[in-house]
Scaffold this motif. Structure first.
Motif, PDB file in Angstrom:
ATOM      1  N   ILE A 123       0.831  -1.205   0.000  1.00 21.56           N
ATOM      2  CA  ILE A 123       0.000   0.000   0.000  1.00 21.56           C
ATOM      3  C   ILE A 123       0.865   1.255   0.000  1.00 21.56           C
ATOM      4  O   ILE A 123       0.571   2.241  -0.684  1.00 21.56           O
ATOM      5  N   ILE A 124       1.935   1.218   0.776  1.00 21.57           N
ATOM      6  CA  ILE A 124       2.809   2.386   0.874  1.00 21.57           C
ATOM      7  C   ILE A 124       3.828   2.417  -0.264  1.00 21.57           C
ATOM      8  O   ILE A 124       4.077   3.461  -0.864  1.00 21.57           O
ATOM      9  N   GLY A 125       4.385   1.279  -0.572  1.00 22.64           N
ATOM     10  CA  GLY A 125       5.458   1.239  -1.552  1.00 22.64           C
ATOM     11  C   GLY A 125       5.003   1.367  -2.991  1.00 22.64           C
ATOM     12  O   GLY A 125       5.704   1.964  -3.819  1.00 22.64           O
ATOM     13  N   TRP A 126       3.812   0.810  -3.312  1.00 22.56           N
ATOM     14  CA  TRP A 126       3.355   0.834  -4.705  1.00 22.56           C
ATOM     15  C   TRP A 126       3.132   2.262  -5.212  1.00 22.56           C
ATOM     16  O   TRP A 126       3.641   2.609  -6.291  1.00 22.56           O
ATOM     17  N   LEU A 130       5.189   4.144  -8.276  1.00 21.32           N
ATOM     18  CA  LEU A 130       4.553   4.772  -9.437  1.00 21.32           C
ATOM     19  C   LEU A 130       5.010   6.221  -9.596  1.00 21.32           C
ATOM     20  O   LEU A 130       5.266   6.683 -10.733  1.00 21.32           O
ATOM     21  N   ILE A 131       5.124   6.935  -8.476  1.00 20.90           N
ATOM     22  CA  ILE A 131       5.554   8.337  -8.545  1.00 20.90           C
ATOM     23  C   ILE A 131       6.989   8.435  -9.048  1.00 20.90           C
ATOM     24  O   ILE A 131       7.303   9.255  -9.926  1.00 20.90           O
ATOM     25  N   ILE A 132       7.865   7.596  -8.498  1.00 22.07           N
ATOM     26  CA  ILE A 132       9.274   7.631  -8.933  1.00 22.07           C
ATOM     27  C   ILE A 132       9.388   7.242 -10.396  1.00 22.07           C
ATOM     28  O   ILE A 132      10.104   7.889 -11.182  1.00 22.07           O
ATOM     29  N   HIS A 133       8.665   6.194 -10.780  1.00 23.03           N
ATOM     30  CA  HIS A 133       8.705   5.749 -12.180  1.00 23.03           C
ATOM     31  C   HIS A 133       8.206   6.848 -13.109  1.00 23.03           C
ATOM     32  O   HIS A 133       8.821   7.134 -14.150  1.00 23.03           O
ATOM     33  N   GLY A 134       7.081   7.484 -12.741  1.00 24.25           N
ATOM     34  CA  GLY A 134       6.521   8.526 -13.592  1.00 24.25           C
ATOM     35  C   GLY A 134       7.420   9.741 -13.693  1.00 24.25           C
ATOM     36  O   GLY A 134       7.635  10.282 -14.784  1.00 24.25           O
ATOM     37  N   ASN A 135       7.969  10.178 -12.557  1.00 21.99           N
ATOM     38  CA  ASN A 135       8.838  11.361 -12.585  1.00 21.99           C
ATOM     39  C   ASN A 135      10.110  11.123 -13.374  1.00 21.99           C
ATOM     40  O   ASN A 135      10.617  12.029 -14.052  1.00 21.99           O
ATOM     41  N   ASN A 136      10.641   9.909 -13.296  1.00 22.25           N
ATOM     42  CA  ASN A 136      11.861   9.606 -14.051  1.00 22.25           C
ATOM     43  C   ASN A 136      11.603   9.549 -15.552  1.00 22.25           C
ATOM     44  O   ASN A 136      12.491   9.854 -16.350  1.00 22.25           O
ATOM     45  N   LYS A 137      10.398   9.158 -15.911  1.00 24.46           N
ATOM     46  CA  LYS A 137      10.086   9.013 -17.333  1.00 24.46           C
ATOM     47  C   LYS A 137       9.550  10.298 -17.952  1.00 24.46           C
ATOM     48  O   LYS A 137       9.629  10.494 -19.159  1.00 24.46           O
ATOM     49  N   MET A 138       9.006  11.176 -17.127  1.00 27.01           N
ATOM     50  CA  MET A 138       8.388  12.412 -17.622  1.00 27.01           C
ATOM     51  C   MET A 138       9.441  13.430 -18.059  1.00 27.01           C
ATOM     52  O   MET A 138      10.501  13.558 -17.446  1.00 27.01           O
ATOM     53  N   GLU A 139       9.129  14.163 -19.119  1.00 24.32           N
ATOM     54  CA  GLU A 139      10.002  15.231 -19.577  1.00 24.32           C
ATOM     55  C   GLU A 139       9.654  16.531 -18.854  1.00 24.32           C
ATOM     56  O   GLU A 139       8.492  16.763 -18.498  1.00 24.32           O
ATOM     57  N   HIS A 140      10.656  17.351 -18.632  1.00 24.90           N
ATOM     58  CA  HIS A 140      10.458  18.640 -17.978  1.00 24.90           C
ATOM     59  C   HIS A 140      11.032  19.749 -18.858  1.00 24.90           C
ATOM     60  O   HIS A 140      11.939  19.519 -19.672  1.00 24.90           O
ATOM     61  N   VAL A 141      10.477  20.951 -18.674  1.00 28.29           N
ATOM     62  CA  VAL A 141      10.886  22.084 -19.491  1.00 28.29           C
ATOM     63  C   VAL A 141      10.898  23.338 -18.627  1.00 28.29           C
ATOM     64  O   VAL A 141      10.101  23.473 -17.688  1.00 28.29           O
ATOM     65  N   ASP A 142      11.819  24.231 -18.896  1.00 24.47           N
ATOM     66  CA  ASP A 142      11.854  25.526 -18.202  1.00 24.47           C
ATOM     67  C   ASP A 142      10.753  26.404 -18.780  1.00 24.47           C
ATOM     68  O   ASP A 142      10.844  26.858 -19.927  1.00 24.47           O
ATOM     69  N   ALA A 143       9.709  26.608 -17.993  1.00 24.05           N
ATOM     70  CA  ALA A 143       8.561  27.362 -18.498  1.00 24.05           C
ATOM     71  C   ALA A 143       8.136  28.497 -17.572  1.00 24.05           C
ATOM     72  O   ALA A 143       7.517  29.455 -18.044  1.00 24.05           O
ATOM     73  N   LEU A 144       8.434  28.401 -16.285  1.00 22.08           N
ATOM     74  CA  LEU A 144       7.930  29.385 -15.337  1.00 22.08           C
ATOM     75  C   LEU A 144       8.747  30.665 -15.360  1.00 22.08           C
ATOM     76  O   LEU A 144       9.956  30.657 -15.650  1.00 22.08           O
ATOM     77  N   SER A 145       8.066  31.767 -15.056  1.00 20.75           N
ATOM     78  CA  SER A 145       8.717  33.070 -15.005  1.00 20.75           C
ATOM     79  C   SER A 145       9.172  33.369 -13.586  1.00 20.75           C
ATOM     80  O   SER A 145       8.962  32.568 -12.669  1.00 20.75           O
ATOM     81  N   ASP A 146       9.783  34.528 -13.413  1.00 21.34           N
ATOM     82  CA  ASP A 146      10.207  34.925 -12.074  1.00 21.34           C
ATOM     83  C   ASP A 146       9.249  35.960 -11.488  1.00 21.34           C
ATOM     84  O   ASP A 146       9.631  36.744 -10.615  1.00 21.34           O
ATOM     85  N   ALA A 147       8.011  35.955 -11.945  1.00 22.17           N
ATOM     86  CA  ALA A 147       7.020  36.890 -11.428  1.00 22.17           C
ATOM     87  C   ALA A 147       6.689  36.565  -9.968  1.00 22.17           C
ATOM     88  O   ALA A 147       6.823  35.410  -9.526  1.00 22.17           O
ATOM     89  N   ALA A 148       6.255  37.567  -9.236  1.00 24.72           N
ATOM     90  CA  ALA A 148       5.899  37.384  -7.822  1.00 24.72           C
ATOM     91  C   ALA A 148       4.691  36.461  -7.700  1.00 24.72           C
ATOM     92  O   ALA A 148       3.805  36.443  -8.562  1.00 24.72           O
ATOM     93  N   LEU A 350       4.534  14.280 -10.725  1.00 26.48           N
ATOM     94  CA  LEU A 350       3.234  13.616 -10.718  1.00 26.48           C
ATOM     95  C   LEU A 350       2.369  14.041  -9.543  1.00 26.48           C
ATOM     96  O   LEU A 350       1.145  14.070  -9.644  1.00 26.48           O
ATOM     97  N   THR A 351       2.984  14.350  -8.406  1.00 23.60           N
ATOM     98  CA  THR A 351       2.181  14.788  -7.266  1.00 23.60           C
ATOM     99  C   THR A 351       1.493  16.113  -7.579  1.00 23.60           C
ATOM    100  O   THR A 351       0.336  16.324  -7.193  1.00 23.60           O
ATOM    101  N   ASN A 352       2.178  17.009  -8.290  1.00 31.42           N
ATOM    102  CA  ASN A 352       1.550  18.261  -8.702  1.00 31.42           C
ATOM    103  C   ASN A 352       0.481  18.016  -9.759  1.00 31.42           C
ATOM    104  O   ASN A 352      -0.560  18.686  -9.773  1.00 31.42           O
ATOM    105  N   MET A 353       0.737  17.031 -10.620  1.00 30.14           N
ATOM    106  CA  MET A 353      -0.271  16.675 -11.611  1.00 30.14           C
ATOM    107  C   MET A 353      -1.508  16.107 -10.931  1.00 30.14           C
ATOM    108  O   MET A 353      -2.641  16.351 -11.360  1.00 30.14           O
ATOM    109  N   ALA A 354      -1.303  15.353  -9.864  1.00 31.57           N
ATOM    110  CA  ALA A 354      -2.438  14.830  -9.111  1.00 31.57           C
ATOM    111  C   ALA A 354      -3.251  15.968  -8.499  1.00 31.57           C
ATOM    112  O   ALA A 354      -4.485  15.924  -8.460  1.00 31.57           O
ATOM    113  N   GLY A 355      -2.569  17.022  -8.024  1.00 33.80           N
ATOM    114  CA  GLY A 355      -3.271  18.192  -7.503  1.00 33.80           C
ATOM    115  C   GLY A 355      -4.101  18.867  -8.572  1.00 33.80           C
ATOM    116  O   GLY A 355      -5.239  19.292  -8.330  1.00 33.80           O
TER     117      GLY A 355
END
Length: 417
Positions: A123-126, A130-148, A350-355
């Motif tokens: 229950i805890i490990g699965w 999934l989160i570790i697997h998804g984050n490692n496979k997901m692509e990331h991009v610099d998209a956010l600004s430095d706005a307040a 993925l945790t942010n995607m879940a949100g």
């Protein structure tokens, strides 16, 4: 002349106590005992001697048991002979006795604590796996600004229409464009809201002037698109989520298909959508065509945005259903598909995607707040003569201010009927 020994009566070796003796006993005296009296124990007498008959007038070889003090037993009471001790078995060659009692059998250990530990580990490990697997496979991009930062949590969800080999090209647009743009605001208090920004909205693009909002993605990628949306809405984007439109197909297939509704017939060559009025179960390819079709929609880009929201809501609803939540195979397939299809801003996962999914689920319910912002014209002519969507300049700022603070109502959205 030698003295004669006293006469000896073999039948009466002990002198019976007299009445005077009994009185003496009662006053603490002692009962006189006969001289030369020896007390034998029954076990000391051989069994052969105990059972030998005694002739009359002959001295008995058996010694009777000693008498108790007078008055301690009834007259004529006979004493029972004490039981004999069992004779020891002969030593030497003798049959073996019963085997010694074995050790007390050990109690079987209960297995339920081990099973419980295994279940808790799963229950805890699965989910962690999934989160570790998804984050490692997901692509990331610099998209956010430095706005307040601004209050609440703001998600910018973009559908990219990259011209992939298996994609559906519904127009003559070159390069990569933002095919679908949705802004999700989860305020600190109040109601969450989802706004679909028409991709042809005529807005100010920082550094480039006024143009269609989807052009910002082509000009400067996700980072310029984020800056353009922040400039329009006054809200700082916290998480950027991008999904390729062709990836919609794999997400729909990952949840086992979805049920979609459209109240008119469609036969659209550009999107390849063939649809009969009503509700139908759709696989991934059909859902993708359903999301991209706009030339056969009487409401154009606004109608397409509505269908895209319908697809997203049905995918989220199916992903949160018990049939998916209790099925590890479906969970893995969904996470794997999402990680392959989605691109998120650096630092998001993925945790942010879940949100974001929870926020989308709330706004897409029966009482959810979603729709298009205030619009003045669907066929605004730009200085270059192109057709665009003009947002209402008189109400658009107050609209986004209410959205930021969780104060929007359904009446604030554009109703195109």
């Amino acid at each position: 002349m030698s003295p004669q020994p006293p006469s000896f009566d073999p039948t009466n070796r002990r002198k019976r106590p007299s009445a005077n003796d009994a009185k003496n006993v009662g006053h603490g005296g002692e009962v006189p005992r006969a001289e030369h009296t020896q007390v034998f124990k029954p076990e000391d007498i051989p069994s052969s001697e105990q059972q030998r008959p005694v002739a009359a007038g002959q001295a008995s070889a058996q010694v009777p048991p000693s008498y108790a003090p007078a008055g301690s037993r009834q007259s004529g009471e006979q004493y029972q002979q004490a039981p004999q001790r069992p004779s020891e078995p002969p030593r030497g060659n003798q049959p073996p006795g019963p085997p010694p009692a074995g050790r007390r059998p050990r109690k079987k250990r209960r297995k339920w604590p081990i099973v419980l530990i295994v279940v808790l580990a799963l229950i805890i490990g699965w989910p962690g796996f999934l989160i570790i697997h998804g984050n490692n496979k997901m692509e990331h991009v610099d998209a956010l600004s430095d706005a307040a930062d601004t209050p609440g949590t703001t998600y910018l969800i973009v559908g990219s229409d990259q011209r992939e080999e298996d994609g559906i090209n519904d127009g003559a647009t070159d390069g990569q464009r933002a095919d679908s743009i949705m802004l999700l605001q989860v305020p600190e208090s109040g109601n969450a809201a989802l706004v679909s920004l028409p991709r042809d909205s005529y807005v100010e693009i920082p550094g480039y002037g006024a143009s269609k909002i989807n052009a910002s993605y082509s000009l400067g990628g996700p980072e310029l698109l984020v800056s353009t949306v922040e400039n329009l809405s006054g809200m700082t984007v916290d998480h950027y989520v991008e999904v390729s439109m062709s990836g919609v197909s794999s997400l729909v297939d990952a949840v086992g298909g979805v049920n979609l509704c459209l109240d008119y017939d469609v036969s659209d060559k550009k999107s390849k959508l063939e649809w009969e009025a009503g509700c139908h179960d759709a696989d991934g390819d059909t859902a993708l065509a359903f999301s991209r079709m706009r030339y056969s929609d009487p409401k154009g880009d606004i109608g397409r945005a509505e269908r895209q929201r319908q697809v997203v809501s049905k995918v989220i609803k199916k992903a949160a259903s018990p049939s998916t939540l209790i099925n590890p195979v479906k969970q893995y397939k969904l996470v794997d598909s999402a990680a392959t299809t989605l691109t998120m801003s650096t630092g998001s996962g993925l945790t942010n995607m879940a949100g974001a999914a929870l926020g989308l689920r709330s706004v897409m319910g029966d009482d959810g707040l979603m729709g298009a912002p205030p619009i003045s014209s669907l066929n605004y002519r730009t200085p270059s003569g192109a057709s665009a969507v003009l947002l209402d300049p008189d109400t658009i700022d107050s609209f986004f201010e209410k959205m930021k603070n969780g104060e929007l109502t359904q009446d604030d959205f554009t109703d195109l009927g």
